[in-house]
Design an enzyme around this catalytic site. Structure first.
Site, mmCIF file in Angstrom:
data_model
loop_
_atom_site.group_PDB
_atom_site.id
_atom_site.type_symbol
_atom_site.label_atom_id
_atom_site.label_comp_id
_atom_site.label_asym_id
_atom_site.label_seq_id
_atom_site.Cartn_x
_atom_site.Cartn_y
_atom_site.Cartn_z
ATOM 1 N N GLN A 184 5.250 -4.229 -8.238
ATOM 2 C CA GLN A 184 6.657 -3.791 -8.659
ATOM 3 C C GLN A 184 7.579 -4.811 -8.307
ATOM 4 O OE1 GLN A 184 7.322 -0.562 -7.363
ATOM 5 N NE2 GLN A 184 9.157 -1.114 -7.987
ATOM 6 N N ASP A 244 14.268 -0.722 0.384
ATOM 7 C CA ASP A 244 13.516 -0.371 0.339
ATOM 8 C C ASP A 244 13.310 0.967 1.389
ATOM 9 O OD1 ASP A 244 11.043 0.705 0.160
ATOM 10 O OD2 ASP A 244 9.525 -0.862 0.451
ATOM 11 N N ARG A 259 -5.099 -0.760 -3.861
ATOM 12 C CA ARG A 259 -4.222 -0.617 -2.443
ATOM 13 C C ARG A 259 -4.844 -0.260 -0.939
ATOM 14 N NH1 ARG A 259 1.012 3.202 -3.296
ATOM 15 N NH2 ARG A 259 1.898 1.135 -4.376
ATOM 16 N N ARG A 316 7.033 0.203 -14.568
ATOM 17 C CA ARG A 316 5.390 -0.923 -13.909
ATOM 18 C C ARG A 316 4.558 -0.398 -15.558
ATOM 19 N NH1 ARG A 316 4.805 0.553 -8.468
ATOM 20 N NH2 ARG A 316 2.488 -0.286 -8.677
ATOM 21 N N CYS A 363 11.636 0.526 -5.596
ATOM 22 C CA CYS A 363 10.952 0.298 -5.800
ATOM 23 C C CYS A 363 10.744 2.248 -5.680
ATOM 24 C CB CYS A 363 10.256 0.451 -5.653
ATOM 25 S SG CYS A 363 9.491 0.313 -3.414
ATOM 26 N N HIS A 404 3.821 -6.511 -2.118
ATOM 27 C CA HIS A 404 3.626 -5.999 -3.210
ATOM 28 C C HIS A 404 4.126 -6.466 -5.189
ATOM 29 C CE1 HIS A 404 3.408 -2.227 -5.842
ATOM 30 N NE2 HIS A 404 4.123 -1.281 -5.095
HETATM 31 N N1 CP Z 1 6.370 2.203 -5.474
HETATM 32 C C1 CP Z 1 5.595 1.929 -5.799
HETATM 33 O O1 CP Z 1 4.768 1.498 -5.865
HETATM 34 O O2 CP Z 1 5.322 3.592 -5.494
HETATM 35 P P1 CP Z 1 4.061 4.328 -5.250
HETATM 36 O O3 CP Z 1 3.643 4.043 -3.766
HETATM 37 O O4 CP Z 1 4.165 6.109 -6.071
HETATM 38 O O5 CP Z 1 2.937 3.349 -5.999
HETATM 39 N N1 NVA Z 2 6.909 -0.708 0.957
HETATM 40 C C1 NVA Z 2 7.136 0.834 1.029
HETATM 41 C C2 NVA Z 2 6.145 0.303 -0.418
HETATM 42 C C3 NVA Z 2 6.019 1.874 -0.778
HETATM 43 C C4 NVA Z 2 5.989 1.621 -2.797
HETATM 44 C C5 NVA Z 2 5.662 0.473 1.842
HETATM 45 O O1 NVA Z 2 4.637 0.099 1.795
HETATM 46 O O2 NVA Z 2 5.380 2.018 2.284
#
Ligand code: CP
Ligand code: NVA
Length: 304
Positions: free
Chosen positions: A138, A223, A108, A290, A262, A135
């Protein structure tokens, strides 16, 4: 060829379909089992997955760790700030070292290009677990959830309401692969990246009007308005104010339309309590999925 899972637009449609079908089958096959029991085929037996986080995470962190265990493998989690990466060690050097120690790497990252750079020199599969740009994991969970509740996603209409962000981009990447329509409603200043919009092609329709977007929709998705790394909090809250998904907006979608998010969610901002905690909301299935979706991704990577 090492099988990386970097973005949905880079997958063959057949591979995407196979990953979703495997996720569903794996979920079915272990109904009622304790969470730590290993799947019968144990496709990650003797394999080690490294999980690197440059940003916070709850779902991704726990679901990948649970996933690798259920596949019979083992995981190592590290925050990038605890690694030499956080002190400036080149990402390519990190990738070469980890290629000698583990069998796959999940990252990440703040900057999407860092995941691409890692993958370019990695000898083991690299999985994108969210960047500023996309992502993909997701979206696999979202598609799995949609298909569990509504049947095949092909021919369905999905409305995205809010920020044209990383999660929205991955939805756009999936639309032409699986043959669904995506209707995206964003304020003009927060529209999706045009390079990602292009990947959705004729399957994606962009508007500034949330009511227009949800017409004929089987699924309504939103989101957070402020993603990790976004700085302009006040400007965003002001721009997105007309984009809250509430009961009135859901009423404009098809009868039986479902709601996805998400998570983490900001109740009272992008969605009301009534919608996210109401009968059309599938958010807990979506979060659980997930694990199942990522198990299929890991199995696909290891089968390469
Ligand atoms: N939806 C998602 O990726 O959540 P986290 O940021 O908690 O991993
Ligand atoms: N769009 C959000 C998703 C978190 C899972 C972010 O990038 O923070």
């Amino acid at each position: 060829m090492v099988r990386h899972f970097l973005d949905i637009h880079r997958l063959d449609a057949a591979d995407l379909r196979a990953i979703l079908d495997d996720a569903r089958a794996r979920k079915q096959a272990r109904k009622g089992w304790p969470r730590g029991r290993v799947d019968a085929d144990a496709p990650a037996r003797d394999r080690v997955l490294a999980m690197i986080f440059e940003k916070n995470s709850t779902r991704t962190r726990f679901s990948f760790d649970a996933a690798i265990r259920q596949l019979g493998g083992q995981g190592i989690i590290a925050n990038a700030s605890d690694m030499q990466l956080g002190r400036g060690e080149p990402i390519e050097d990190t990738a070469r070292v980890l290629s000698r120690m583990v069998d796959a790497v999940m990252i990440r990252a703040n900057d999407h290009e860092d995941v691409e750079r890692f993958a370019r020199v990695s000898d083991v599969p690299v999985i994108n677990a969210l960047t500023n740009r996309s992502h993909p994991c997701q979206i696999l969970a979202d598609l799995l959830t949609i298909e569990e509740h509504l049947g095949t996603v092909e021919g369905k209409t999905i409305a995205w309401v809010g920020d044209g962000n990383n999660v929205c981009h991955s939805f756009m990447h999936a639309a032409p692969k699986l043959g669904f329509r995506l209707r995206v409603a964003c304020p003009a200043e927060y529209h999706p990246d045009l390079r990602d919009l292009e990947k959705g092609g004729a399957h994606v329709y962009l508007t500034a009007d949330p009511r227009e977007a949800v017409q004929g929709a089987d699924v309504v998705v939103t989101d957070t308005w402020v993603s990790m790394g976004d700085q302009d909090y006040e400007a965003r809250l002001a721009a997105f104010e007309p984009y809250t998904v509430d009961e009135a907006l859901m009423a404009e979608a098809n009868d039986g339309a479902v709601f996805l998010h998400c998570l983490p969610a900001h109740r009272g901002e992008e969605v009301t309590d009534e919608v996210i905690d109401g009968p059309r909301s599938l958010i807990w299935d979506e979060a659980e999925n997930r694990i199942h979706a990522q198990k299929a991704v890991l199995a696909w990577c290891f089968a390469g």
